[in-house]
Design an enzyme around this catalytic site. Structure first.
Site, PDB file in Angstrom:
ATOM      1  N   GLY A 185       0.778  -1.240   0.000  1.00 50.44           N
ATOM      2  CA  GLY A 185       0.000   0.000   0.000  1.00 50.44           C
ATOM      3  C   GLY A 185       0.802   1.279   0.000  1.00 50.44           C
ATOM      4  O   GLY A 185       0.268   2.337   0.352  1.00 50.44           O
ATOM      5  N   CYS A 360      20.886  -8.891  -9.580  1.00 46.94           N
ATOM      6  CA  CYS A 360      19.957  -7.957 -10.236  1.00 46.94           C
ATOM      7  C   CYS A 360      20.543  -6.546 -10.294  1.00 46.94           C
ATOM      8  O   CYS A 360      20.389  -5.840 -11.299  1.00 46.94           O
ATOM      9  CB  CYS A 360      18.615  -7.958  -9.502  1.00 46.94           C
ATOM     10  SG  CYS A 360      17.654  -9.474  -9.754  1.00 46.94           S
TER      11      CYS A 360
END
Length: 389
Positions: A185, A360
Site C-alpha cells: 500500500g 539484479c
C-alpha cells in the site's frame, strides 16, 4: 563391445578430469573477456571452492551458477560488479546450455500465469513475512525501484518515486484510483495522504493485504485479495507498480483489456515495470525457481502489442539505472538485519537472497534490463501530454 562403451573406472575418471579441465579453460576465456579472474585478486573476481562450478555453469546457465553460489562453492567479494561486467561483456550470450530449451518452450507455449498459478509468487516470495521485508525496505514498504534524481537515501528515493507517479497521473482530490498489484500500500497511502484521492488496491499476497489493512485503517483505501482479471469497476486513473513482470506474455493483452475496461475515457494509466531488451528471450531459470515463480519480463515490443488499439502511449520514461542504487540499498539493509533472521532462515537462504539482490543490481548496472514508466491514455490527451520528471 559392452566394455568399450562403458569404459573402465580409470578411463571414466580420466574423461571426467579432461571435461572439468576443458570447462575450466573455456570459462576462464569467457571471464577474461569481461575482465574477471578466478583467483580473487580483484574484488569482482570469482574464487572457486569447487572445481566443478565452471562445468555446471556452462551446462545449466545461471541456474547452475546460482545454486553453486548458494551451496558455497564459489565466492565473489563484489558480486554485483561480477555480474555487471559479465553481462556488459555479453558473456552470458555465449553460453547457451541445452538445459534452457525446455524452459524456453514452456515459457513460449504454456500460460504459466493463469488464474490458478498466479497466486504461487505471492505464497513463495511476498509471503516470506512482513517483519523480514520491514527490515529491508523503506518505512512505507515500497518494493519497487526508487527515483534517485534528487534523493540521498532510500526513503527519499521511494518518496520521490511515489510523488512522481502522482504528478504523472495528475491526481486531484476526490478522484478514485485503482492500484493493480498494490503491495503493502505504499502508493495508495501516499496518494491518499498527499493528493486526497481514494484508492482500491488488489494483490495476490495475503500477508501484504492483511498488513496494509492494519496499517491504514483511517485512510480511504480498499485493499483486496483478488486477481486483476476479476476487476470490473470504473476508476478515474489506474496505476500498476512492479506487477506487470508477473503477468506473462500470454496474458499481456487480457491485462491491458482489463485496464481499458476499468479506466474512464479521460483517465490516465501509469504502468511501472521492469523490462528486457529483447522480445525473444527466456525467463531466467534461477530467478524462476528461487525468487519470482513464473516471472516474465516484457519487451517494449510486447508492451506495444498489448496496448495496440487500446491505449495511446503518451510517455515512456526509463530510469533503470536507479534500480541499481535501490537494490544496493536493500542489500545493505538486508545484511545489517540478517542476525535477526539467521537462525530461522539459515545460511543457504542468506546466500540465495544476496545472490538475488546483487545479481539484479549488476544486471541493471550493465543496462541488461530496464525500468520503464509508461503513461497511457484511452483516446489521447487533448493538446498533448507534458512530460513530468
Amino acid at each position: 563391445m559392452h566394455t568399450k562403451l562403458s569404459g573402465s573406472p580409470a578411463s571414466s575418471a580420466s574423461a571426467s578430469v579432461d571435461n572439468a579441465s576443458g570447462s575450466l579453460r573455456f570459462a576462464q576465456e569467457l571471464l577474461t573477456r569481461a575482465g574477471i579472474g578466478m583467483h580473487g585478486v580483484q574484488p569482482w573476481d570469482m574464487t572457486l571452492k569447487d572445481p566443478g562450478v565452471p562445468a555446471r555453469a556452462l551446462a545449466e546457465g545461471n541456474l547452475g551458477l546460482g545454486e553453486a553460489y548458494m551451496n558455497g562453492d564459489w565466492e565473489a567479494e563484489h558480486l554485483d560488479e561480477f555480474f555487471a561486467r559479465l553481462l556488459r561483456a555479453g558473456v552470458a550470450d555465449m553460453v547457451n546450455p541445452a538445459a534452457l530449451l525446455f524452459h524456453a518452450v514452456k515459457a513460449k507455449f504454456l500460460n504459466l500465469q493463469n488464474k490458478d498459478r498466479a497466486w504461487q509468487v505471492g505464497e513463495q516470495h511476498y509471503d516470506l513475512g512482513n517483519e523480514f521485508y520491514e527490515s529491508m525496505l523503506d518505512p512505507r514498504m515500497t518494493y519497487t525501484c526508487g527515483y534517485w534524481k534528487d534523493a540521498s537515501d532510500l526513503a527519499e528515493a521511494q518518496t520521490a518515486k511515489l510523488d512522481l507517479i502522482c504528478r504523472k497521473l495528475r491526481l486531484t482530490p476526490g478522484q478514485r484510483v485503482l492500484d493493480i498489484g498494490c503491495g503493502w500500500g505504499s502508493f495508495m497511502s501516499y496518494a491518499a495522504q498527499h493528493y486526497g484521492v481514494e484508492c482500491v488496491g488488489v494483490t495476490i499476497s495475503r500477508e501484504q493485504c492483511d498488513w496494509a489493512k492494519a496499517r491504514y485503517p483511517d485512510l480511504p483505501l480498499d485493499f483486496r485479495l483478488q486477481d486483476y482479471r476479476d476487476i470490473d469497476e470504473q476508476f478515474d486513473h489506474i496505476v500498476s507498480v512492479g506487477m506487470f513482470e508477473h503477468v506473462g506474455r500470454k496474458n499481456h493483452r487480457v491485462y491491458m483489456e482489463t485496464a481499458h475496461r476499468c479506466l474512464k475515457d479521460d483517465g490516465l494509466f501509469l504502468l511501472h515495470t521492469i523490462g528486457k531488451n529483447r522480445r525473444h528471450s527466456t525467463p531466467d531459470r534461477w530467478i524462476d525457481k528461487y525468487i519470482f515463480r513464473n516471472g516474465d519480463l516484457p519487451s517494449i515490443g510486447q508492451v506495444g502489442d498489448a496496448i495496440d488499439g487500446l491505449f495511446v502511449a503518451e510517455d515512456m520514461h526509463n530510469f533503470g539505472a536507479d534500480y541499481d542504487k535501490t537494490l544496493m540499498a536493500w542489500c545493505k539493509n538486508f545484511e545489517a538485519a540478517w542476525p535477526s533472521f539467521a537462525e530461522r532462515m539459515g545460511e543457504r537462504f542468506f546466500r540465495m537472497w544476496r545472490y538475488y539482490l546483487l545479481s539484479c543490481a549488476g544486471a541493471f548496472r550493465a543496462r541488461d534490463i530496464q525500468l520503464w514508466q509508461w503513461v497511457l491514455s484511452k483516446k489521447g490527451v487533448l493538446g498533448g501530454y507534458e512530460r513530468v520528471s
